[in-house]
Design a protein around this motif. Structure first.
Motif, short mmCIF file in Angstrom:
data_model
loop_
_atom_site.label_atom_id
_atom_site.label_comp_id
_atom_site.label_asym_id
_atom_site.label_seq_id
_atom_site.Cartn_x
_atom_site.Cartn_y
_atom_site.Cartn_z
N LYS A 126 73.07 39.59 44.54
CA LYS A 126 72.93 38.66 43.41
C LYS A 126 71.50 38.55 42.91
O LYS A 126 71.27 38.40 41.70
CB LYS A 126 73.46 37.28 43.82
CG LYS A 126 74.96 37.25 44.08
CD LYS A 126 75.42 35.85 44.44
CE LYS A 126 76.93 35.83 44.69
NZ LYS A 126 77.40 34.47 45.07
N ASP A 127 70.52 38.61 43.82
CA ASP A 127 69.13 38.48 43.40
C ASP A 127 68.70 39.64 42.50
O ASP A 127 67.94 39.45 41.54
CB ASP A 127 68.19 38.37 44.61
CG ASP A 127 68.33 39.56 45.56
OD1 ASP A 127 69.42 40.16 45.60
OD2 ASP A 127 67.34 39.87 46.25
N THR A 129 70.30 39.11 39.07
CA THR A 129 69.54 38.09 38.35
C THR A 129 68.25 38.68 37.78
O THR A 129 67.87 38.39 36.64
CB THR A 129 69.19 36.92 39.30
OG1 THR A 129 70.39 36.35 39.81
CG2 THR A 129 68.40 35.85 38.56
N LYS A 148 66.96 38.92 33.77
CA LYS A 148 65.63 38.52 33.29
C LYS A 148 64.95 39.67 32.55
O LYS A 148 64.25 39.45 31.54
CB LYS A 148 64.77 38.06 34.48
CG LYS A 148 65.26 36.78 35.13
CD LYS A 148 64.46 36.45 36.37
CE LYS A 148 65.01 35.18 37.05
NZ LYS A 148 64.31 34.88 38.33
N GLN A 206 61.54 36.97 42.13
CA GLN A 206 62.55 35.91 42.07
C GLN A 206 62.01 34.64 41.41
O GLN A 206 62.77 33.85 40.84
CB GLN A 206 63.07 35.58 43.47
CG GLN A 206 63.94 36.66 44.10
CD GLN A 206 63.14 37.89 44.53
OE1 GLN A 206 61.97 37.78 44.87
NE2 GLN A 206 63.78 39.05 44.51
#
Length: 273
Positions: A80-81, A84, A88, A146
């Motif tokens: 998931k990171d 994400t 971005k 992150q």
């Protein structure tokens, strides 16, 4: 044979300048002024963009584990990171995509010549030194990918637009300056810039190939593949060097380089302000 050798040199210059904040597009334009390829203008416009694919494949190879969002050896298949992070990156690409689609041809026709390159080399070089002096005693607010928010990513994308408009600015140089002002650490913005280049370069290359077509004359395909291969190999070493360098140093050396080479361009081409 001479054109093949030229293409190897073009690939080497691309592999070096794409990842250092000194403007790959600017150096390509200048190199073609000094050592022009014997090809049509339409082919050259495509060639100078598509050879970047060799450089970007080096990023994909070196950072594969950090950019591929799936894992087939762990319980959680989807990372998931990483997903994400890609969202971005898409947000950061939006400003440049809008400008390129709306004004791309106009920008190339008006700004893509050595006078603009020289001016932007010097201006951004000065900005590097000024921003780094201002940033010297500041503590970075963002120390990992992150921690980059969607808002920060979009602002970084706005800085990237400057590079899209003015050759000689450097896509990585513009994003680095913007990120430093936002409090992003040097290592984080360098890595984010590498990832940001992936969709930007693939998209730009696809558009150029689409407009040029897939029909190549004589040795045109050989020239393109040669440049891509040499840029790929050189990029593997340059990326490792750059990551190691910025862990211990700031970006001022690149600022001074830009200023010096900008002045050299003015003198060499006999341009008078």
């Amino acid at each position: 044979m001479i054109e093949i050798i030229k293409s190897i040199i073009f690939g080497i210059v691309e592999g070096i300048t794409e990842w250092l904040p000194i403007s790959s597009t600017g150096h390509m334009i200048l190199l073609n002024e000094v050592m022009p390829l014997s090809v049509s203008k339409e082919y050259l416009d495509m060639y100078l963009v598509v050879i970047q694919l060799g450089a970007i494949m080096a990023v994909v190879l070196l950072f594969w584990k950090k950019i591929f969002p799936f894992s087939f050896q762990e319980k959680n298949i989807i990372k998931k990171d990483i997903f994400t992070m890609w969202f971005k990156i898409v947000v950061a690409c939006i400003p440049a995509v809008i400008v390129e689609l709306a004004f791309g041809d106009y920008i190339e026709g008006v700004f893509y010549h050595y006078q603009v390159v020289a001016v932007m080399l010097i201006i951004v070089g000065i900005l590097f030194i000024v921003v780094e002096n201002w940033n010297k005693n500041r503590v970075s607010k963002i120390c990992s990918i992150q921690e980059i928010t969607y808002q920060t990513a979009f602002i970084i994308g706005i800085f990237q637009v400057i590079a899209a408009v003015f050759p000689g600015t450097s896509r990585s140089g513009a994003t680095i300056i913007g990120a430093l002002l936002l409090g992003v650490s040097r290592t984080v913005i360098a890595e984010f810039t590498f990832y940001l280049a992936i969709p930007v370069m693939f998209g730009a290359s696809f558009m150029k190939l689409l407009s040029f077509g897939v029909t190549f004359q004589d040795n045109e395909l050989a020239l393109l593949i040669t440049a891509m291969l040499s840029s790929f190999v050189v990029s593997l070493y340059v990326i490792r060097f750059f990551i190691g360098y910025i862990k211990k140093n700031d970006f001022k050396a690149f600022g001074w380089y830009r200023i010096v080479i900008g002045i050299v361009v003015f003198i060499a081409f006999g341009f008078i302000l």
